[in-house]
Scaffold this motif. Sequence first.
Motif, PDB file in Angstrom:
ATOM      1  N   MET A 194       0.566  -0.991   0.168  1.00  0.00           N
ATOM      2  CA  MET A 194      -0.143   0.415   0.005  1.00  0.00           C
ATOM      3  C   MET A 194       0.568   1.141  -0.271  1.00  0.00           C
ATOM      4  SD  MET A 194      -3.485  -0.390  -0.041  1.00  0.00           S
ATOM      5  CE  MET A 194      -3.876   0.982   0.574  1.00  0.00           C
ATOM      6  N   GLU A 195       2.034   1.596   0.196  1.00  0.00           N
ATOM      7  CA  GLU A 195       3.076   2.739   0.319  1.00  0.00           C
ATOM      8  C   GLU A 195       3.207   2.259  -1.019  1.00  0.00           C
ATOM      9  OE1 GLU A 195       3.465   4.802   1.871  1.00  0.00           O
ATOM     10  OE2 GLU A 195       2.013   3.969   3.578  1.00  0.00           O
ATOM     11  N   VAL A 196       3.619   1.920  -2.533  1.00  0.00           N
ATOM     12  CA  VAL A 196       3.928   1.540  -3.918  1.00  0.00           C
ATOM     13  C   VAL A 196       3.316   3.176  -4.226  1.00  0.00           C
ATOM     14  CG1 VAL A 196       3.950   0.740  -5.842  1.00  0.00           C
ATOM     15  CG2 VAL A 196       3.933  -0.392  -3.482  1.00  0.00           C
ATOM     16  N   PRO A 197       3.612   4.120  -4.376  1.00  0.00           N
ATOM     17  CA  PRO A 197       2.686   5.309  -5.025  1.00  0.00           C
ATOM     18  C   PRO A 197       1.468   5.067  -5.237  1.00  0.00           C
ATOM     19  CG  PRO A 197       5.436   5.656  -5.110  1.00  0.00           C
ATOM     20  CD  PRO A 197       4.983   4.219  -5.045  1.00  0.00           C
ATOM     21  N   GLU A 198       1.529   3.927  -6.981  1.00  0.00           N
ATOM     22  CA  GLU A 198       0.827   4.125  -7.388  1.00  0.00           C
ATOM     23  C   GLU A 198      -0.599   3.751  -6.810  1.00  0.00           C
ATOM     24  OE1 GLU A 198       3.947   3.658 -10.476  1.00  0.00           O
ATOM     25  OE2 GLU A 198       3.382   3.274  -8.617  1.00  0.00           O
ATOM     26  N   MET A 199      -0.717   2.292  -5.661  1.00  0.00           N
ATOM     27  CA  MET A 199      -0.818   2.096  -4.647  1.00  0.00           C
ATOM     28  C   MET A 199      -2.197   3.181  -3.901  1.00  0.00           C
ATOM     29  SD  MET A 199      -1.537  -1.416  -5.707  1.00  0.00           S
ATOM     30  CE  MET A 199      -2.742  -1.981  -4.144  1.00  0.00           C
ATOM     31  N   LYS A 200      -0.870   3.710  -3.440  1.00  0.00           N
ATOM     32  CA  LYS A 200      -1.700   5.355  -2.252  1.00  0.00           C
ATOM     33  C   LYS A 200      -2.369   5.976  -3.345  1.00  0.00           C
ATOM     34  CE  LYS A 200       1.199   6.115   0.751  1.00  0.00           C
ATOM     35  NZ  LYS A 200       1.846   6.844   2.007  1.00  0.00           N
ATOM     36  N   GLU A 201      -1.798   6.628  -4.288  1.00  0.00           N
ATOM     37  CA  GLU A 201      -2.535   7.033  -4.965  1.00  0.00           C
ATOM     38  C   GLU A 201      -4.230   6.745  -5.259  1.00  0.00           C
ATOM     39  OE1 GLU A 201      -3.894  10.413  -7.645  1.00  0.00           O
ATOM     40  OE2 GLU A 201      -1.959  10.353  -6.242  1.00  0.00           O
ATOM     41  N   ALA A 202      -3.905   5.528  -5.919  1.00  0.00           N
ATOM     42  CA  ALA A 202      -5.521   4.850  -6.467  1.00  0.00           C
ATOM     43  C   ALA A 202      -6.576   4.773  -5.091  1.00  0.00           C
ATOM     44  CB  ALA A 202      -5.305   3.618  -7.030  1.00  0.00           C
ATOM     45  N   PHE A 203      -6.186   3.820  -4.211  1.00  0.00           N
ATOM     46  CA  PHE A 203      -6.628   4.071  -2.796  1.00  0.00           C
ATOM     47  C   PHE A 203      -6.617   5.228  -1.577  1.00  0.00           C
ATOM     48  CE2 PHE A 203      -5.673   0.087  -4.749  1.00  0.00           C
ATOM     49  CZ  PHE A 203      -6.890  -1.245  -5.247  1.00  0.00           C
ATOM     50  N   GLY A 204      -6.061   5.568  -1.412  1.00  0.00           N
ATOM     51  CA  GLY A 204      -5.725   6.627  -0.301  1.00  0.00           C
ATOM     52  C   GLY A 204      -5.142   5.836   0.527  1.00  0.00           C
ATOM     53  N   SER A 205      -5.532   6.241   1.812  1.00  0.00           N
ATOM     54  CA  SER A 205      -4.369   5.456   3.522  1.00  0.00           C
ATOM     55  C   SER A 205      -5.063   4.217   3.366  1.00  0.00           C
ATOM     56  CB  SER A 205      -4.298   7.102   4.718  1.00  0.00           C
ATOM     57  OG  SER A 205      -4.010   7.360   4.009  1.00  0.00           O
ATOM     58  N   LEU A 206      -4.448   3.656   3.622  1.00  0.00           N
ATOM     59  CA  LEU A 206      -4.889   2.497   4.361  1.00  0.00           C
ATOM     60  C   LEU A 206      -5.855   2.414   6.280  1.00  0.00           C
ATOM     61  CD1 LEU A 206      -4.964  -0.934   4.212  1.00  0.00           C
ATOM     62  CD2 LEU A 206      -2.975  -1.398   5.702  1.00  0.00           C
ATOM     63  N   GLU A 207      -7.106   1.434   5.648  1.00  0.00           N
ATOM     64  CA  GLU A 207      -8.214   1.998   6.750  1.00  0.00           C
ATOM     65  C   GLU A 207      -7.558   0.501   7.754  1.00  0.00           C
ATOM     66  OE1 GLU A 207     -11.863   3.650   6.132  1.00  0.00           O
ATOM     67  OE2 GLU A 207     -10.866   4.335   4.476  1.00  0.00           O
ATOM     68  N   LEU A 208      -7.208   0.839   9.260  1.00  0.00           N
ATOM     69  CA  LEU A 208      -7.410  -0.401   9.622  1.00  0.00           C
ATOM     70  C   LEU A 208      -8.272  -0.708  11.137  1.00  0.00           C
ATOM     71  CD1 LEU A 208      -3.133  -1.001  10.216  1.00  0.00           C
ATOM     72  CD2 LEU A 208      -5.169  -1.787   8.312  1.00  0.00           C
ATOM     73  N   ILE A 209      -9.664  -1.384  10.970  1.00  0.00           N
ATOM     74  CA  ILE A 209     -10.856  -1.694  11.697  1.00  0.00           C
ATOM     75  C   ILE A 209     -10.237  -2.340  13.484  1.00  0.00           C
ATOM     76  CG2 ILE A 209     -12.896  -1.488  10.667  1.00  0.00           C
ATOM     77  CD1 ILE A 209     -13.182  -4.056  11.127  1.00  0.00           C
ATOM     78  N   GLU A 210     -10.409  -1.967  14.119  1.00  0.00           N
ATOM     79  CA  GLU A 210     -10.188  -2.349  15.483  1.00  0.00           C
ATOM     80  C   GLU A 210     -10.761  -3.420  15.949  1.00  0.00           C
ATOM     81  OE1 GLU A 210      -7.613  -2.134  18.013  1.00  0.00           O
ATOM     82  OE2 GLU A 210      -6.662  -0.621  16.551  1.00  0.00           O
ATOM     83  N   ALA A 211     -11.957  -3.771  15.793  1.00  0.00           N
ATOM     84  CA  ALA A 211     -12.769  -4.593  15.712  1.00  0.00           C
ATOM     85  C   ALA A 211     -14.395  -4.723  15.056  1.00  0.00           C
ATOM     86  CB  ALA A 211     -13.550  -4.203  16.668  1.00  0.00           C
ATOM     87  N   ARG A 212     -14.787  -6.402  14.482  1.00  0.00           N
ATOM     88  CA  ARG A 212     -16.050  -5.968  13.092  1.00  0.00           C
ATOM     89  C   ARG A 212     -17.552  -5.570  13.920  1.00  0.00           C
ATOM     90  NH1 ARG A 212     -13.591 -11.194  12.414  1.00  0.00           N
ATOM     91  NH2 ARG A 212     -15.726 -12.034  13.858  1.00  0.00           N
ATOM     92  N   ALA A 213     -17.515  -4.782  13.685  1.00  0.00           N
ATOM     93  CA  ALA A 213     -19.356  -4.377  13.640  1.00  0.00           C
ATOM     94  C   ALA A 213     -20.181  -5.149  14.565  1.00  0.00           C
ATOM     95  CB  ALA A 213     -19.727  -3.997  13.096  1.00  0.00           C
ATOM     96  N   LYS A 214     -20.610  -4.937  15.589  1.00  0.00           N
ATOM     97  CA  LYS A 214     -21.155  -6.627  16.399  1.00  0.00           C
ATOM     98  C   LYS A 214     -22.648  -6.124  16.134  1.00  0.00           C
ATOM     99  CE  LYS A 214     -19.549  -6.183  20.734  1.00  0.00           C
ATOM    100  NZ  LYS A 214     -18.570  -7.506  20.947  1.00  0.00           N
ATOM    101  N   LEU A 215     -22.999  -7.097  15.224  1.00  0.00           N
ATOM    102  CA  LEU A 215     -24.703  -7.485  14.258  1.00  0.00           C
ATOM    103  C   LEU A 215     -26.100  -8.101  14.723  1.00  0.00           C
ATOM    104  CD1 LEU A 215     -22.688  -7.788  10.314  1.00  0.00           C
ATOM    105  CD2 LEU A 215     -23.328  -5.668  11.497  1.00  0.00           C
ATOM    106  N   GLU A 216     -26.424  -8.188  14.502  1.00  0.00           N
ATOM    107  CA  GLU A 216     -27.852  -9.056  15.027  1.00  0.00           C
ATOM    108  C   GLU A 216     -28.681  -8.674  14.307  1.00  0.00           C
ATOM    109  OE1 GLU A 216     -29.004  -6.494  18.060  1.00  0.00           O
ATOM    110  OE2 GLU A 216     -27.807  -7.169  18.678  1.00  0.00           O
TER     111      GLU A 216
END
Length: 224
Positions: A202-224
């Motif tokens: 994701m640090e490859v310039p072309e990747m960063k340009e297309a995708f933006g910054s990497l988003e890392l969630i802490e925990a999955r949403a609780k679904l019901e």
Amino acid sequence: MAPFGRFYSYPNNYRVQRCEVIAAMNGLTVELVPGFQAGVTNQSPEYLAKFPLGKIPGFESGDGSFHLAEGQAIARYVAESGPKADQLLGAAGDAKTRALIDMWSCFAEQELAANLTPPGLMSVKILPYDEARYNMHIAAFERALGRVEAELKDGRKFLVGGQLTLADIMIVGVLQASTKYIMDKEMRKQVPGVEAYLKNIMEVPEMKEAFGSLELIEARAKLE
């Protein structure tokens, strides 16, 4: 001058973003068709005349004469159409390298994307929550991650050879989407090689340009 091609898609579709990476590496100009509405545009007679199943994204050549659906086929076509083709797809005479790149490209769609999509759509309330289906896909996604982890166990930075190929772009395109919805901190702890690989690509310039910054969630949403 007409662009190399244009995409019919909603914004931030990782299947389009992967192709934007490839196009940038190949020095090709691609565009998004403005005003696209999922469920509307892709059901119109005009769209269905070009892409009969109404799939998203649809790719159209710059002169409007050539149309492709299926994200993997589109990515391969864009990769084949510029000076980085040998790097992205393997040299023409190197059948083994080309087959490995194809294998991982298929894996990205059939094992990762196929198992990300249902729980991802449940997470954003597009699909109704189905606990059994959700857990089945999460388990399958984790199994697929384990396969990638095993491939990276020696600390390599790329899946095939010593440079970025279509294999990496296809795999990481799905992985970066998964970290927004299901690949949370607990899941990432089980695959440290995958996490390091993902962050590196994701640090490859072309990747960063297309995708933006990497988003890392802490925990999955609780679904019901």
